[in-house]
Motif scaffolding. Structure first.
Motif, PDB file in Angstrom:
ATOM      1  N   VAL A  61      -3.087  -1.629   2.461  1.00  0.00           N
ATOM      2  CA  VAL A  61      -2.868  -1.706   1.265  1.00  0.00           C
ATOM      3  C   VAL A  61      -1.536  -1.224   1.013  1.00  0.00           C
ATOM      4  O   VAL A  61      -0.839  -0.032   1.147  1.00  0.00           O
ATOM      5  N   GLN A  62      -0.429  -1.955   0.523  1.00  0.00           N
ATOM      6  CA  GLN A  62       0.992  -1.781   0.409  1.00  0.00           C
ATOM      7  C   GLN A  62       1.648  -2.122  -0.959  1.00  0.00           C
ATOM      8  O   GLN A  62       1.175  -3.250  -1.476  1.00  0.00           O
ATOM      9  N   ALA A  63       2.541  -1.437  -1.397  1.00  0.00           N
ATOM     10  CA  ALA A  63       3.180  -1.796  -2.425  1.00  0.00           C
ATOM     11  C   ALA A  63       3.888  -3.054  -2.401  1.00  0.00           C
ATOM     12  O   ALA A  63       4.490  -3.569  -1.394  1.00  0.00           O
ATOM     13  N   MET A  64       3.578  -3.949  -3.597  1.00  0.00           N
ATOM     14  CA  MET A  64       4.229  -5.452  -3.518  1.00  0.00           C
ATOM     15  C   MET A  64       5.404  -5.452  -3.705  1.00  0.00           C
ATOM     16  O   MET A  64       6.044  -4.762  -4.517  1.00  0.00           O
ATOM     17  N   VAL A  65       6.283  -6.376  -2.773  1.00  0.00           N
ATOM     18  CA  VAL A  65       7.630  -6.575  -2.998  1.00  0.00           C
ATOM     19  C   VAL A  65       7.724  -7.920  -3.757  1.00  0.00           C
ATOM     20  O   VAL A  65       7.274  -9.088  -2.939  1.00  0.00           O
ATOM     21  N   SER A  66       7.997  -7.959  -4.842  1.00  0.00           N
ATOM     22  CA  SER A  66       8.206  -9.174  -5.669  1.00  0.00           C
ATOM     23  C   SER A  66       9.511  -9.800  -5.031  1.00  0.00           C
ATOM     24  O   SER A  66      10.437  -9.764  -5.777  1.00  0.00           O
ATOM     25  N   ALA A  67       9.522 -10.353  -4.152  1.00  0.00           N
ATOM     26  CA  ALA A  67      10.786 -11.138  -3.493  1.00  0.00           C
ATOM     27  C   ALA A  67      11.287 -11.958  -4.179  1.00  0.00           C
ATOM     28  O   ALA A  67      10.686 -12.969  -4.434  1.00  0.00           O
ATOM     29  N   GLU A  68      12.631 -12.160  -3.874  1.00  0.00           N
ATOM     30  CA  GLU A  68      13.450 -13.238  -4.223  1.00  0.00           C
ATOM     31  C   GLU A  68      13.532 -14.351  -3.182  1.00  0.00           C
ATOM     32  O   GLU A  68      13.313 -15.631  -3.589  1.00  0.00           O
ATOM     33  N   THR A  69      13.385 -13.895  -2.128  1.00  0.00           N
ATOM     34  CA  THR A  69      13.600 -14.648  -0.789  1.00  0.00           C
ATOM     35  C   THR A  69      12.659 -13.879   0.232  1.00  0.00           C
ATOM     36  O   THR A  69      12.684 -13.012   0.476  1.00  0.00           O
ATOM     37  N   ALA A  70      11.966 -14.917   0.954  1.00  0.00           N
ATOM     38  CA  ALA A  70      11.024 -14.084   2.239  1.00  0.00           C
ATOM     39  C   ALA A  70      10.982 -14.966   3.132  1.00  0.00           C
ATOM     40  O   ALA A  70      11.120 -16.156   2.905  1.00  0.00           O
ATOM     41  N   GLY A  71      10.312 -14.542   4.222  1.00  0.00           N
ATOM     42  CA  GLY A  71      10.141 -15.490   5.344  1.00  0.00           C
ATOM     43  C   GLY A  71       9.797 -14.969   6.687  1.00  0.00           C
ATOM     44  O   GLY A  71       9.281 -13.746   6.735  1.00  0.00           O
ATOM     45  N   VAL A  72      10.046 -15.488   7.686  1.00  0.00           N
ATOM     46  CA  VAL A  72       9.705 -14.927   9.204  1.00  0.00           C
ATOM     47  C   VAL A  72      10.956 -15.057  10.015  1.00  0.00           C
ATOM     48  O   VAL A  72      12.018 -15.536   9.671  1.00  0.00           O
ATOM     49  N   ALA A  73      11.063 -14.402  11.023  1.00  0.00           N
ATOM     50  CA  ALA A  73      12.001 -14.225  11.995  1.00  0.00           C
ATOM     51  C   ALA A  73      11.579 -14.066  13.425  1.00  0.00           C
ATOM     52  O   ALA A  73      10.790 -12.940  13.578  1.00  0.00           O
TER      53      ALA A  73
END
Length: 809
Positions: A143-155
């Motif tokens: 259970v983690q604090a949600m990051v309401s991201a502008e941009t997200a993805g994988v690397a």
């Protein structure tokens, strides 16, 4: 810092991410454990907690515990809830997409529902058993604090298609779930190792600078875990977050790519591919070198280590990687530290601390761990013991590097000064220190003593001459005194791996080998009085310096005194900080292997060496975890790596005269030039990285192998090629010991050897030091001696010129 209310959550139900350790893996799963490691290491991981696997049995207690999360702010936060499966995110399989994730969950009741859904998803994975490996697919929940991201993805830090060492980034707008689940075609970037970012698909959601930041984060995670990584990231308000990290599992079965520029093998300390149970050692080396380089003002950031094609490779990592100003500032700060090291005589103080404080502490800890009755530990206690020994080895690696420096600098300053004043070779200078490395020679001297004892006891000698499977038990029944001496030897010298990793056996595990070695000593009488000619060489040096100024003569005595003081430190350091800790880890791993084998989790106890440490800890806590396929696959992978061993030059550069590759230290202050020159001298003499040695034409033509002269003298005898401990019994009195390299654990062979020839190593390698202790001619770094010299061939070893010549029958 967690609030008091968070700390009061029952830890068997809920654990803060930052407080997870290896002993918790079996309760929290690999995903949570990795996030906890990253959070503690300072990576930008959002705050969070893990609901343990036990919590699913206590719904009401869990519901009452949830509000204490995030300092009592759970009801006012939006959180992400995702599973952390016991088999998820391992090096073998990621199980990506097969467990459950919920985003933007609000309120304790909704969080509880999401947690229960994650547990149910784990049950479905267990029923499908898609990889055919485990019958118990338990999980915990993050259970983690949600990051309401502008941009997200994988690397990915390894291109999953081409397997090139470049970072591949996928990006999408928003929180990134559609990028991860494949419901959109994401923007794609490739970032090369030198930082060149290239947009390969899309409309520039990212820019080159942000792509480089994401790649830098991913590569930092790769360096932290020591293998290619697949990370999930998020970008919000100018801040980059790390949401998840797991090993790249889509690696080629038979990688044959060449290492990049600057990467080199260390065939002395890492002659073979590391077994998976000890793979974490590379990361430990990086961390230890970073710490000690900084402590001693060394002009490098660290030794960077990685596996390439299954083999350990290393390179020097520069102090700074960026703007010129940052690089300059980094050098200035290190230079100040090196000046402080010299001005405060830190290395001499370290030597005193070793003898007065650190060595007794290490002896006490080794004795304590050795006294643990492993068979009486519970599985949980054994997992904790393994974690303690791992921590001890990490501390020992730092201490080992720290205590290399007094030896390197004080011996180096002495030899370099003698070369200037006396025009002597390194070997002759080092002869003055002969006889002071007693720890390196003591196992061999004690073995020779056992041979002499046996020779005086007719019944015992007869038993040893007719050595067979029942000899040990017969000795125990017929000669209690001699059997007791054998046991004393095993207890005193058996706690040391024969090589440099946990896969290597110890003498304590091989009583039959010990009997064979004693048997070979029966007729061998070592003339200990005639082995040490250091006094004569010292007298010669003083006679040559008699015409020099009082200042030079006084400096010679001071440098000689310090060199004599630390010369034995190298082998002593090697035993207490390398050999003994590795043996302790080996014994603990074998105990774990015996338990896993008894439960049919592995085929045999030694298969434990082909599991990652985290998997071993996990398997101890979950008896249904079947590791047989993973161990078998990794064993085959290691065998394949051995078949494709990296090419080593047949004739590496040899010899020391001229030192053509010595760097200039003129740009440094005068006070530290000798410091850095001595360290460079030590590194080249330990590894044999040196310039070409000129030889006379006749010697050149007649030599079948050429190398570095490490101990003077000329000896003719029968060559005996020794590849492993299985060949030890083949070495007879007066044979020439020929081997690829000679770890400290092999020192027991020296009483029988007439001379030594190795493929690799320098005049300061363990083999060379021990050869000088026994006064036998030695030639190091031939490059090919163990291949071109035939077993049983008559050869002459010239320890003065470095030539090895074949003799007619």
């Amino acid at each position: 810092m967690m609030s008091k209310s968070a700390e009061e959550c029952p830890t068997w139900l809920v654990i803060p991410l930052a407080e997870i350790s290896e002993k918790d893996i079996s309760r929290v799963g690999m995903k949570a454990y990795r996030l906890g490691c990253l959070l503690r290491a300072g990576f930008p991981v959002p705050e969070g907690y893990v609901v343990t696997s036990e919590a699913r049995q206590s719904r009401e207690q869990l519901l009452s515990a949830l509000p204490a999360m995030f300092g009592g702010r759970l009801d006012r936060l939006s959180v992400a809830v995702r599973s952390s499966g016991f088999s998820e995110d391992s090096s073998a399989h990621s199980y990506a997409g097969m467990y459950q994730t919920f985003l933007r969950v609000e309120g304790a009741a909704a969080v509880l529902a999401a947690i229960e859904a994650c547990f149910a998803a784990a049950d479905r994975v267990a029923e499908s058993n898609v990889y055919g490996q485990h019958s118990d697919f338990g999980c915990a929940v993050i259970v983690q604090a949600m990051v309401s991201a502008e941009t997200a993805g994988v690397a990915f830090t390894l291109n999953p298609v081409t397997m090139r060492e470049e970072t591949v980034i996928n990006a999408g707008t928003g929180t990134g779930e559609r990028t991860v689940d494949g419901s959109i075609t994401p923007e794609a970037w490739t970032v090369t190792e030198d930082g060149h970012a290239r947009l390969t698909y899309g409309t520039e959601i990212l820019n080159a600078a942000l792509a480089n930041r994401i790649a830098s984060l991913a590569k930092a995670v790769e360096r932290f875990f020591g293998e290619p990584q697949d990370i999930e990231w998020a970008w919000k308000g100018g801040e980059l977050f790390l949401l998840q990290a797991r090993p790249v599992t889509a690696k080629p079965d038979d990688e044959l790519a060449a290492p990049g520029a600057g990467w080199n093998r260390d065939p002395i300390h890492y002659p073979y591919p590391l077994c998976p149970a000890f793979r974490w050692d590379l990361q430990a080396l990086e961390e230890a070198s970073r710490s000690i380089f900084d402590e001693n003002g060394i002009m490098l950031e660290k030794i960077e280590a990685r596996e390439i094609n299954g083999w350990p490779y290393f390179r020097d990592f520069p102090l700074a990687d960026g703007e010129e100003v940052a690089i300059r500032d980094g050098y200035v700060q290190r230079l100040k530290k090196s000046l402080r090291v010299v001005r405060t005589d830190k290395l001499y103080q370290d030597t005193e601390s070793w003898r007065r404080e650190w060595k007794p502490l290490w002896m006490q800890r080794i004795a304590g761990y050795r006294g643990v009755s492993l068979g009486e530990l519970s599985d949980t206690q054994l997992a904790g013991h393994l974690e303690e020994i791992k921590q001890f080895i990490q501390e020992s690696k730092r201490m080992h590097l720290r205590m290399n420096y007094p030896f390197a600098v004080f011996v180096g300053e002495f030899v370099l000064a003698c070369r200037q004043w006396l025009d002597w070779t390194d070997d002759k200078c080092l002869t003055m220190l002969q006889g002071t490395s007693t720890m390196s020679s003591e196992p061999a001297r004690e073995l020779a003593r056992l041979g002499r004892i046996a020779g005086k006891r007719s019944r015992t000698a007869d038993l040893l001459r007719r050595l067979g499977p029942g000899t040990l038990s017969m000795l125990q029944a017929q000669d209690v005194f001699f059997y007791g001496e054998l046991e004393r030897y095993r207890n005193s010298f058996g706690l040391r791996t024969l090589g440099y990793e946990v896969l290597e056996k110890t003498v304590a595990e091989m009583p039959e080998l010990l009997l064979r070695l004693v048997r070979s000593q029966l007729l061998n009488q070592v003339d200990e009085d005639g082995m040490n000619n250091s006094v004569q060489v010292m007298q010669e040096a003083r006679a040559l310096l008699a015409g020099q100024s009082m200042e030079i003569r006084g400096r010679f005595e001071k440098l000689l005194g310090r060199a004599l003081d630390v010369y034995g430190l190298r082998e002593e350091n090697g035993y207490y900080t390398v050999g003994a800790p590795l043996a302790l880890m080996r014994f603990a791993l074998l105990e774990a292997g015996r338990r896993l084998s008894a439960r049919n989790q592995v085929e045999k106890a030694s298969d434990v060496f082909f599991l990652e440490m985290e998997e071993i800890l996990q398997a101890l806590g979950h008896s249904g975890m079947d590791c047989r396929s993973a161990a078998a696959a990794r064993f085959c992978r290691r065998q394949a790596a051995l078949k494709h061993a990296p090419f080593l030059r047949e004739h590496p550069p040899i010899g020391y005269d001229g030192d053509q590759d010595v760097p200039s230290f003129e740009r440094f202050p005068v006070e530290v030039r000798s410091y850095f020159s001595s360290i460079h001298w030590f590194v080249t003499r330990d590894e044999g990285k040196v310039a070409e040695l000129p030889m006379a034409g006749e010697q050149m033509e007649s030599a079948i192998a050429r190398g570095i002269p490490a101990c003077s003298g000329v000896y003719t005898g029968t060559a005996r090629i020794i590849h492993s401990e299985g060949d030890f019994h083949r070495l007879h009195e007066g044979d020439v010991l020929v081997c690829r390299t000679l770890p400290p654990g092999w020192s027991m062979l020296f009483p029988a050897a007439g001379a030594l020839v190795t493929d690799i190593g320098g005049v300061l390698s363990h083999a060379a030091i021990i050869a000088r202790e026994f006064g036998i001619p030695a030639v190091m770094a031939t490059g090919c001696g163990s291949r071109v010299i035939k077993d049983g061939q008559r050869i002459t070893v010239d320890g003065l010129t470095g030539a090895v010549r074949a003799e007619s029958s």
